[in-house]
Design a protein around this motif. Structure first.
Motif, PDB file in Angstrom:
ATOM      1  N   ARG A   1       0.513   6.723   1.000  1.00 26.33           N
ATOM      2  CA  ARG A   1      -0.186   5.579   1.047  1.00 26.33           C
ATOM      3  C   ARG A   1      -1.355   5.328   0.182  1.00 26.33           C
ATOM      4  O   ARG A   1      -2.177   6.426  -0.055  1.00 26.33           O
ATOM      5  N   ARG A   2      -1.732   4.230  -0.313  1.00 26.34           N
ATOM      6  CA  ARG A   2      -3.057   4.129  -1.305  1.00 26.34           C
ATOM      7  C   ARG A   2      -4.043   3.988  -0.044  1.00 26.34           C
ATOM      8  O   ARG A   2      -4.054   3.345   0.825  1.00 26.34           O
ATOM      9  N   SER A   3      -5.162   4.721  -0.554  1.00 25.72           N
ATOM     10  CA  SER A   3      -6.490   4.748   0.288  1.00 25.72           C
ATOM     11  C   SER A   3      -7.314   3.456  -0.145  1.00 25.72           C
ATOM     12  O   SER A   3      -7.240   3.085  -1.325  1.00 25.72           O
TER      13      SER A   3
ATOM     14  N   GLU B   1       0.916  -1.196   0.071  1.00 23.01           N
ATOM     15  CA  GLU B   1       0.041   0.027   0.121  1.00 23.01           C
ATOM     16  C   GLU B   1       0.815   1.190   0.123  1.00 23.01           C
ATOM     17  O   GLU B   1       0.233   2.290  -0.197  1.00 23.01           O
ATOM     18  N   MET B   2       1.995   0.973   0.258  1.00 26.74           N
ATOM     19  CA  MET B   2       3.053   2.308   0.428  1.00 26.74           C
ATOM     20  C   MET B   2       3.756   2.667  -0.934  1.00 26.74           C
ATOM     21  O   MET B   2       4.242   1.642  -1.716  1.00 26.74           O
ATOM     22  N   PHE B   3       3.890   3.817  -1.202  1.00 29.60           N
ATOM     23  CA  PHE B   3       4.702   4.311  -2.456  1.00 29.60           C
ATOM     24  C   PHE B   3       5.575   5.417  -2.219  1.00 29.60           C
ATOM     25  O   PHE B   3       4.826   6.188  -1.450  1.00 29.60           O
ATOM     26  N   ILE B   4       6.417   5.677  -2.994  1.00 25.35           N
ATOM     27  CA  ILE B   4       7.295   7.150  -2.884  1.00 25.35           C
ATOM     28  C   ILE B   4       6.820   7.839  -4.100  1.00 25.35           C
ATOM     29  O   ILE B   4       7.204   7.385  -5.377  1.00 25.35           O
ATOM     30  N   ILE B   5       6.596   9.236  -4.253  1.00 29.05           N
ATOM     31  CA  ILE B   5       6.652  10.032  -5.202  1.00 29.05           C
ATOM     32  C   ILE B   5       7.858  10.910  -5.333  1.00 29.05           C
ATOM     33  O   ILE B   5       8.074  11.704  -4.419  1.00 29.05           O
ATOM     34  N   SER B   6       8.571  11.043  -6.300  1.00 27.84           N
ATOM     35  CA  SER B   6       9.658  11.914  -6.548  1.00 27.84           C
ATOM     36  C   SER B   6       9.594  12.761  -7.698  1.00 27.84           C
ATOM     37  O   SER B   6       8.886  12.562  -8.823  1.00 27.84           O
ATOM     38  N   ALA B   7       9.808  14.165  -7.651  1.00 24.44           N
ATOM     39  CA  ALA B   7       9.653  15.134  -8.433  1.00 24.44           C
ATOM     40  C   ALA B   7      10.982  16.077  -8.481  1.00 24.44           C
ATOM     41  O   ALA B   7      11.609  16.641  -7.405  1.00 24.44           O
ATOM     42  N   THR B   8      11.462  16.401  -9.647  1.00 27.60           N
ATOM     43  CA  THR B   8      12.623  17.210  -9.832  1.00 27.60           C
ATOM     44  C   THR B   8      12.225  18.442 -10.442  1.00 27.60           C
ATOM     45  O   THR B   8      11.641  18.259 -11.534  1.00 27.60           O
ATOM     46  N   VAL B   9      12.373  19.868  -9.922  1.00 29.52           N
ATOM     47  CA  VAL B   9      11.958  20.860 -10.017  1.00 29.52           C
ATOM     48  C   VAL B   9      12.995  21.639 -10.664  1.00 29.52           C
ATOM     49  O   VAL B   9      14.218  21.985  -9.960  1.00 29.52           O
ATOM     50  N   GLN B  10      13.116  22.411 -11.978  1.00 29.00           N
ATOM     51  CA  GLN B  10      14.017  23.219 -12.462  1.00 29.00           C
ATOM     52  C   GLN B  10      13.628  24.655 -12.452  1.00 29.00           C
ATOM     53  O   GLN B  10      12.349  24.771 -12.714  1.00 29.00           O
ATOM     54  N   SER B  11      14.478  25.391 -11.945  1.00 26.36           N
ATOM     55  CA  SER B  11      14.194  26.858 -11.924  1.00 26.36           C
ATOM     56  C   SER B  11      14.632  27.530 -13.231  1.00 26.36           C
ATOM     57  O   SER B  11      15.623  27.151 -13.816  1.00 26.36           O
ATOM     58  N   GLN B  12      13.796  28.661 -13.801  1.00 22.54           N
ATOM     59  CA  GLN B  12      14.034  29.295 -14.812  1.00 22.54           C
ATOM     60  C   GLN B  12      13.898  30.727 -14.451  1.00 22.54           C
ATOM     61  O   GLN B  12      13.956  31.830 -15.334  1.00 22.54           O
ATOM     62  N   MET B  13      14.038  30.950 -12.730  1.00 22.92           N
ATOM     63  CA  MET B  13      13.905  32.443 -12.611  1.00 22.92           C
ATOM     64  C   MET B  13      15.405  33.338 -12.893  1.00 22.92           C
ATOM     65  O   MET B  13      16.487  32.411 -12.868  1.00 22.92           O
TER      66      MET B  13
ATOM     67  N   PRO C   1       3.490   8.677 -14.938  1.00 25.51           N
ATOM     68  CA  PRO C   1       3.145   7.466 -15.616  1.00 25.51           C
ATOM     69  C   PRO C   1       3.038   6.090 -14.592  1.00 25.51           C
ATOM     70  O   PRO C   1       3.786   5.811 -13.855  1.00 25.51           O
ATOM     71  N   GLY C   2       1.857   5.410 -14.779  1.00 25.33           N
ATOM     72  CA  GLY C   2       1.574   4.053 -14.081  1.00 25.33           C
ATOM     73  C   GLY C   2       0.849   4.322 -12.653  1.00 25.33           C
ATOM     74  O   GLY C   2       0.641   3.472 -12.038  1.00 25.33           O
ATOM     75  N   LEU C   3       0.681   5.779 -12.219  1.00 23.96           N
ATOM     76  CA  LEU C   3       0.198   6.035 -10.955  1.00 23.96           C
ATOM     77  C   LEU C   3      -1.274   5.655 -11.156  1.00 23.96           C
ATOM     78  O   LEU C   3      -1.947   5.070 -10.027  1.00 23.96           O
ATOM     79  N   ASP C   4      -1.728   6.035 -12.119  1.00 29.30           N
ATOM     80  CA  ASP C   4      -3.331   5.711 -12.217  1.00 29.30           C
ATOM     81  C   ASP C   4      -3.504   4.296 -12.023  1.00 29.30           C
ATOM     82  O   ASP C   4      -4.563   4.196 -11.347  1.00 29.30           O
ATOM     83  N   GLU C   5      -3.056   3.568 -12.710  1.00 32.00           N
ATOM     84  CA  GLU C   5      -3.093   1.933 -12.657  1.00 32.00           C
ATOM     85  C   GLU C   5      -2.793   1.411 -11.071  1.00 32.00           C
ATOM     86  O   GLU C   5      -3.603   0.367 -10.703  1.00 32.00           O
ATOM     87  N   PHE C   6      -2.005   2.146 -10.634  1.00 30.56           N
ATOM     88  CA  PHE C   6      -1.623   1.588  -9.194  1.00 30.56           C
ATOM     89  C   PHE C   6      -2.748   2.063  -8.151  1.00 30.56           C
ATOM     90  O   PHE C   6      -3.092   1.458  -7.158  1.00 30.56           O
ATOM     91  N   LEU C   7      -3.509   3.159  -8.525  1.00 32.65           N
ATOM     92  CA  LEU C   7      -4.381   3.721  -7.419  1.00 32.65           C
ATOM     93  C   LEU C   7      -5.897   3.076  -7.983  1.00 32.65           C
ATOM     94  O   LEU C   7      -6.425   3.314  -6.898  1.00 32.65           O
ATOM     95  N   SER C   8      -6.159   2.701  -8.984  1.00 30.94           N
ATOM     96  CA  SER C   8      -7.124   2.290  -9.493  1.00 30.94           C
ATOM     97  C   SER C   8      -7.423   1.056  -8.773  1.00 30.94           C
ATOM     98  O   SER C   8      -6.504  -0.080  -8.693  1.00 30.94           O
ATOM     99  N   PHE C   9      -8.831   0.760  -8.187  1.00 33.55           N
ATOM    100  CA  PHE C   9      -9.125  -0.533  -7.585  1.00 33.55           C
ATOM    101  C   PHE C   9     -10.606  -0.658  -8.036  1.00 33.55           C
ATOM    102  O   PHE C   9     -11.367   0.016  -8.542  1.00 33.55           O
ATOM    103  N   GLU C  10     -11.003  -2.255  -7.789  1.00 29.88           N
ATOM    104  CA  GLU C  10     -12.353  -2.598  -8.025  1.00 29.88           C
ATOM    105  C   GLU C  10     -12.634  -3.520  -6.922  1.00 29.88           C
ATOM    106  O   GLU C  10     -12.138  -4.205  -6.428  1.00 29.88           O
TER     107      GLU C  10
END
Length: 842
Positions: free
Chosen positions: A638-640, A578-590, A676-685
């Motif tokens: 965490r997935r709900s 149920e646990m996962f990590i989200i990472s994001a790299t932010v680039q500045s153009q200031m 990418p792939g987060l939708d499938e991971f979070l989708s449930f039935e």
């Protein structure tokens, strides 16, 4: 007297003939000779002959005078080489104020040889009568001398005439007729001034001064004029130095009397002057104006110019004067005076430079510098120099043809005012404050205006009206030199437009297809240079017109997003499904450094942030983000397991970042993260209940960019196979008695949808694997639109009494179906550049 009448007639004919020779063309030699034969005589030759005879007679009379009269008689004393009074003690000038001038020749002196002893055969009767007494001899001698003066004047024998006039003047001095003596001496001096005989000229001027000294003493302005000539540069070496000291004492006495203040005295010849200008920033130029040499020194307004006056004093002693001034004329006024030969009036001067300190002038050269801070642009020439010595005021006029014209050409100076915008860029999609820093420099600003102008997509806040406007202006008050004024204006800008369908940012500033909007600030000021500031503070009006300058500065809107997601991903944890990590790299153009002060992550409803899931502790208030800098963020999530969550809800992840610049201004940015792939991971039935079957829906657009207000075609492709399976396995009645209802929802989006029924019944009777619903969507804002309308599905039985006219999905017996809708990354909505409107009258 027949002889005198004939002589007068001859002189008149001579003058008339001379006048005719000037105004008439010369005749040929034959005609001239014929005219002379007709007249019977040559007048000029006759006058010359008579003049020579009379001159011989005069010389013989002088010889007879020496024989016939004793040395102490007036006539012999007057003709002595040195007058007897030259051996007398020089009295102070005050001595003559109460002294009466007496006639020294009061007694008649008889001749030593009686007239009867002279043979009448040898001498004319008139001569015999003239030898009767010294008085008679004087009269006879003066009469002959007057005739000689007239003849020599006609014959242009100026030197001989001047010599005879000087003798007559000495006779008049001894006879007490000082007015007649002064008249004769003035004529003699006028003729002698043309010759280089300075010693003789000095003696004649001195004798004139003696006459004037006896006439009125210290009350004689004419005596002062003669003294200035005696002490002039031409005669100063011809007069002994001790005697120059005596004359200087008389000058010092005369300048203190009241009557001299009524006259304008020439500065020369008593003082010789020369003018020079120290080297200026623009150099100098020389040209001719009205046959006069003009030297103009160029400088700029605000420059300090030094004009140097050199006075050469011909006095024998040091003196102290009250004031020394230079009058500067504008060139137009100087030209007017030259054309009208008018006299310079000091109040007409554009600039008057004064040397106010106690001024001591020594014999010889004296230098006086005048410093002038130029305050207005124009051409100026030195008109005159004024020197006030006690009650006498002396002037040197430089508008006479003999003087070289020296002047200044003051050119307009570059303004020293400056404006600066901080910051000089606008962040897309933000409301920010722009500071306008104005510095007056070395200028004195009397007033002006500040104007704000915005390009399309920008607006500025008018603080007076509290409204957002495209442009407005307000007045700027007076500013003293070196004053700083800071104005603050709020600016609102629309989001950036530069984004491609794959959400990769276009940061090329040279893109010619995009116009960079900007805020332009125009400051118009009316100003003088710094020396006028003192006049303003003292309440003194400023006569010269102000200069005008326009200062401009602009803040340009950035054509790209200042922050972008360079890379992103999610990583399930192996030990906890149920646990996962989200990472994001932010680039500045200031373009300038910013401080990272806060951040938040917004997750889909099917995911939650773990209690200590923010893995970015320690980077707050430490990282300054400059252009192309990158910062990595990590979050443990965490997935709900909430069964009330439908998969049709958005799975968009948003990272909100707050930046603060160096002066404390904050900017908040929300960055959508495409993982990418987060939708499938979070989708449930929910496998325990088949009331909510899952259906795949794919949304596609005819174009991923367009103009605001222009329609875009939406295609929703629905998976029919999975939908039929779920219907057949549902607990409702037979599939034939079951209907699928749909509704297109635009809640939370920036779209208007039309082009068909946005709600209704979905047909699943065909054998196709998918069914398509098409609509027309219209974007309602400019910029990047990351969200799209969603399809909601529900199932309902035909037997349900509420099904009658069922065209909605919110029936109480309708059951919601779980759907998974896949949307494009984003849509780019752009501004209209040209709008054509057609109006119809019905």
């Amino acid at each position: 007297m027949a002889s005198e009448a004939i002589l007068a007639r001859l002189i008149e004919l001579m003058k008339k003939k001379k006048s005719n020779d000037v105004h008439s063309p010369p005749a040929s030699p034959d005609k001239r000779a014929k005219a002379q034969r007709l007249s019977g005589m040559n007048e000029k030759a006759l006058v010359r002959s008579i003049c020579d005879v009379l001159n011989y007679a005069r010389n013989r009379l002088l010889k007879i005078c020496e024989i016939n009269f004793p040395p102490d008689t007036l006539i012999r004393r007057a003709l002595e080489e040195c007058p007897s009074e030259a051996f007398e003690e020089w009295q102070p000038l005050e001595f003559f104020n109460e002294m009466d001038v007496e006639n020294v020749a009061t007694e008649t002196v008889l001749p030593m040889i009686p007239p009867e002893s002279w043979s009448s055969d040898c001498y004319n009767q008139y001569l015999v009568e003239a030898l009767g007494s010294d008085k008679a001899f004087e009269g006879f001698y003066i009469e002959i001398s007057h005739h000689l003066v007239k003849m020599n004047e006609v014959l242009e024998r100026n030197r001989t005439m001047s010599h005879i006039l000087a003798e007559l003047a000495e006779i008049h001095i001894l006879r007490g007729d000082l007015d007649a003596a002064a008249e004769k001496l003035l004529t003699s001096i006028e003729n002698f001034s043309l010759d280089p005989w300075d010693t003789l000229l000095a003696w004649r001027v001195f004798r004139l001064a003696c006459c004037q000294r006896k006439q009125q003493g210290s009350k004689s302005p004419e005596y002062l004029k003669s003294l200035t000539y005696c002490l002039g540069s031409r005669l100063t070496n011809a007069i002994p130095s001790k005697f120059r000291h005596l004359l200087t004492l008389d000058v010092k006495t005369l300048v203190g009397i009241d009557i001299v203040s009524e006259y304008r005295w020439d500065l020369s010849p008593l003082f010789e002057t020369s003018v020079s200008v120290k080297e200026t920033s623009g150099g100098k130029a020389q040209f001719l104006f009205d046959n006069r040499d003009v030297i103009l020194h160029s400088c700029q307004v605000g420059d300090d110019v030094e004009i140097e006056i050199t006075l050469r004093s011909n006095l024998a002693e040091e003196i102290e004067v009250k004031k020394l001034e230079i009058t500067l004329l504008r060139f137009e006024e100087y030209e007017r005076i030259m054309n009208t030969t008018a006299e310079i009036i000091e109040r007409q001067g554009a600039i008057i430079l004064t040397f106010q300190n106690p001024i001591k002038i020594n014999p010889g050269n004296n230098t006086f510098p005048f410093r002038w801070s130029t305050t207005s642009s124009d051409k100026f020439v030195i008109g005159n120099i004024c020197l006030q010595w006690q009650k006498a005021t002396f002037y040197q006029n430089f508008t006479t043809p003999s003087n070289v014209v020296v002047g200044l050409e003051v050119l307009p100076n570059e303004p020293t005012q400056r404006i600066r915008l901080d910051p000089d860029y606008l962040i897309p999609g933000q409301v920010q404050d722009i500071n306008i820093h104005f510095n007056s420099g070395f200028d004195f600003v009397t007033g002006g205006t500040v104007k704000f102008s915005c390009s399309q997509g920008l607006q500025v806040e008018n603080p007076g009206l509290e409204q957002w406007q495209d442009c407005f202006e307000f007045s700027l008050g007076p500013c003293l030199p070196n004053s700083d004024i800071t104005l603050t204006a709020g600016v609102k800008s629309e989001p950036a437009l530069s984004c491609n369908p794959n959400r990769s940012l276009q940061t090329d500033e040279k893109d010619s297809t995009l116009t960079r909007p900007s805020l332009k600030v125009q400051v118009t000021t009316f100003y003088h240079h710094a020396p006028h500031a003192q006049s303003f503070t003292q309440g003194t009006p400023i006569e010269s017109p102000p200069f005008t300058t326009v200062l401009e500065a602009s803040a340009t809107k950035l054509m790209y997003e200042i922050l972008s997601i360079n890379s992103s991903g999610f990583y399930p944890l192996s030990n906890e499904s149920e646990m996962f990590i989200i990472s994001a790299t932010v680039q500045s153009q200031m373009p300038t450094p910013f401080n990272l002060t806060d951040w938040n992550i917004f997750l889909p409803s099917r995911a939650t942030l773990d209690s200590d899931g923010d893995l970015n502790v320690g980077i707050c208030n430490q990282s300054f983000m400059e252009k192309n800098d990158e910062i990595c963020f990590g979050f443990r999530c965490r997935r709900s397991n909430d069964t009330n969550v439908t998969s049709s809800e958005s799975n968009q992840v948003i990272l909100a970042i707050t930046l603060t610049d160096e002066i404390g201004r904050s900017f908040r940015h929300e960055l959508p993260i495409n993982i990418p792939g987060l939708d499938e991971f979070l989708s449930f039935e929910d496998t325990s209940s088949h009331n909510s079957p899952v259906t795949e829906i794919n949304l596609s657009l005819a174009s991923l960019e367009g103009l605001i207000g222009s329609p875009v075609i939406f295609h929703y492709d629905i998976d029919c196979n999975s939908l039929k399976e779920k219907i057949s396995s549902s607990s409702l009645s037979s599939p034939s008695a079951t209907r699928i209802l749909y509704q297109l929802s635009t809640l939370g989006t920036d779209w208007i949808v039309g082009g068909g029924n946005v709600k209704g019944t979905l047909s699943t009777s065909s054998n196709s694997m998918t069914t398509r619903l098409s609509f027309l969507g219209i974007p309602t804002k400019v910029g990047i639109i990351p969200t799209f309308p969603t399809i909601q599905l529900s199932i309902m039985s035909n037997d349900d009494e509420s099904y009658v006219n069922a065209t909605t999905t919110n029936r109480k017996n309708a059951r919601r179906l779980l759907v998974r809708q896949k949307d494009p990354a984003a849509f780019l909505s752009m501004n209209q550049t040209n709008v054509t409107t057609i109006a119809f009258h019905v």
